[in-house]
Design an enzyme around this catalytic site. Structure first.
Site, short mmCIF file in Angstrom:
data_model
loop_
_atom_site.label_atom_id
_atom_site.label_comp_id
_atom_site.label_asym_id
_atom_site.label_seq_id
_atom_site.Cartn_x
_atom_site.Cartn_y
_atom_site.Cartn_z
N ASP A 53 0.87 -1.17 0.00
CA ASP A 53 0.00 0.00 0.00
C ASP A 53 0.91 1.23 0.00
O ASP A 53 1.66 1.46 0.95
CB ASP A 53 -0.90 0.00 1.23
CG ASP A 53 -2.07 0.96 1.10
OD1 ASP A 53 -2.10 1.72 0.12
OD2 ASP A 53 -2.94 0.96 1.98
N ASP A 105 -2.75 2.27 -6.15
CA ASP A 105 -1.67 2.29 -5.16
C ASP A 105 -1.66 1.09 -4.22
O ASP A 105 -1.00 1.12 -3.18
CB ASP A 105 -1.76 3.57 -4.32
CG ASP A 105 -3.04 3.67 -3.52
OD1 ASP A 105 -4.04 3.03 -3.92
OD2 ASP A 105 -3.07 4.36 -2.49
N GLU A 106 -2.35 0.02 -4.58
CA GLU A 106 -2.51 -1.10 -3.65
C GLU A 106 -2.61 -2.40 -4.42
O GLU A 106 -3.29 -2.48 -5.44
CB GLU A 106 -3.77 -0.86 -2.82
CG GLU A 106 -4.00 -1.85 -1.72
CD GLU A 106 -5.28 -1.55 -0.95
OE1 GLU A 106 -5.58 -2.31 -0.01
OE2 GLU A 106 -5.99 -0.57 -1.28
#
Length: 463
Positions: free
Chosen positions: A11, A105-106
């Site tokens: 993350d 983003d993960e």
């Protein structure tokens, strides 16, 4: 559950805000809020400096401004975020063929499938190398969780924030989870959490002690069984390499309710074009066009039209969305508009729509020919198009610009016919500020500059 912590969850740290700090030297170490910058906007991401004032994701921007009035409030720059995300996902792909992106983003990564880890030591080594590679390639930081299941890997990455790594050893799950709040488990939102609290269950240990039968009685069989298994640390979900999108959509919330029907129609056209751009970027087409309208009283209406076949033609989507708009009463004002496409496919029915377009063109050409021929001797009056007056250029806070004399910069703010720009680049020291007329011909929008090679101080900035 695996006997080794070979499932990794990455993350990125306050991703959008961190990218803005990396791109804008003058904002490093300062509060930054990314999201809708109007009075009705919502916070997408806040930097850790802004979070200290109580600002968080999904908070109304108006409330964030009251809590942290001195923060930099910037519009999102998704072109930049997608570019950085692609770099990060490429690094993850080097670790394993099984990468499951959850957002820009993960992502989850199956390290075992990539042959890079089979025990705690090798998993930790892979995680630390990944964090170093991300910093070297993007200039940003990410937090890593390692565990024997997806649920625990995600919990571990939350504990690791910001810019850290946490590994949960298999066998320690129940001891670790026990004192945590029940809301930590996937699917336990505010309503379910309150329902459990009224039943006297506030921690994960409370859920485990209550037992499966009691949770089934409270929540139903499917969710009760699932929640009990998670409470005792069991999660057998595999890392799935491809998560097939079911729809593509875009929407905008307006600072002031729209009452002008022409303006509403123009916004629907603009949203249709943006939706098609996303559709094409994903290499997909869609069969059903959906229009979403939230009115002045917060009532939300959804209308849809199914086409003869999948398409990624902007004209077809525009026309369908326009027809749907005709069935909605907008006289009281419109607060939000959205256009989406569902029923996605990997192909288009170009032949059908091309045929329809060809038929329309033939009819129009025939009509035009009749007018030009005089239609029985009548005089033909040429139609001279009247150009529309130019619209005032709009500059948004955070927008990338370039000036013919001063080079690259970004918009700090605008109003009363003026725009203020700070001229700096990711690798430069903090730059100087200058003000121009909004229609200055030497000032033009530009593409984001790459962040590669940027030295990032502090905690970084998304998750």
């Amino acid at each position: 559950m695996r006997s080794a912590p070979t499932i990794l969850h990455l993350d990125m740290d306050a991703f959008y805000a961190a990218a803005e700090q990396a791109a804008k030297p003058s904002l490093r170490g300062k509060p930054v809020v990314v999201g809708g910058i109007g009075t009705r906007g919502v916070v997408a991401t806040a930097s850790y400096e802004a979070r200290r004032f109580g600002v968080h994701s999904a908070m109304p921007v108006a409330q964030a401004r009251r809590l942290c009035p001195n923060a930099a409030y910037l519009m999102p720059r998704f072109a930049l975020y997608r570019s950085v995300s692609e770099q990060v996902m490429e690094l993850l792909g080097r670790l394993s063929p099984l990468v499951e992106p959850l957002s820009l983003d993960e992502a989850f990564v199956d390290l075992e499938a990539g042959g890079v880890a089979d025990d705690s030591a090798s998993a930790r080594r892979a995680g630390e190398l990944l964090r170093a590679d991300i910093r070297a390639v993007t200039g940003l930081t990410g937090s890593v969780g390692l565990a024997g299941s997806k649920m625990l890997a995600k919990i571990a990455s939350e504990q690791a924030k910001p810019d850290g790594l946490v590994l949960i050893e298999p066998g320690s799950e129940r001891e670790l989870l026990g004192p945590m709040p029940a809301r930590i488990l996937p699917g336990v939102g505010p309503a379910t959490g309150e329902h459990l609290r009224r039943a006297g269950m506030t921690t994960v240990a409370d859920l485990a002690e209550a037992g499966e039968d009691e949770l089934v009685r409270l929540l139903g069989k499917a969710y009760g069984v699932s929640l009990y298994r998670m409470a005792v640390g069991h999660d057998e979900r595999p890392v799935v390499a491809e998560r097939d999108a079911k729809s593509v959509s875009v929407e905008d919330t307006f600072e002031v309710d729209l009452h002008d029907r022409v303006r509403v129609r123009n916004e629907v056209v603009r949203l249709s074009d943006r939706c098609v751009q996303r559709l094409r970027a994903a290499g997909r087409s869609g069969r059903t066009v959906v229009l979403k309208v939230r009115r002045y009283d917060f009532s939300t209406l959804t209308r849809s039209e199914t086409l003869r076949g999948p398409t990624d033609d902007p004209t077809v989507v525009r026309e369908a969305a326009g027809r749907l708009l005709e069935s909605v009463d907008t006289t009281g004002g419109v607060r939000l508009l959205g256009v989406g496409v569902t029923g996605l496919a990997d192909f288009t029915q170009e032949d059908l729509f091309a045929q329809a377009a060809g038929e329309r063109a033939a009819v129009e050409a025939e009509a035009a020919g009749a007018v030009e021929s005089g239609g029985g001797g009548e005089a033909v009056v040429p139609v001279v198009p009247v150009p529309e007056p130019p619209l005032e250029r709009r500059w948004l806070a955070g927008q990338d610009v370039r000036h013919a004399e001063y080079g690259a910069g970004w918009v700090q703010g605008s109003g009363v016919g003026r725009v203020t720009v700070r001229f700096e680049e990711p690798t430069s020291p903090p730059g100087r500020v200058r003000t121009f007329k909004v229609d200055d011909p030497d000032l033009v929008p530009s593409d984001p500059l790459p962040l590669v090679g940027v030295r990032v101080d502090g905690d970084g900035g998304g998750g």
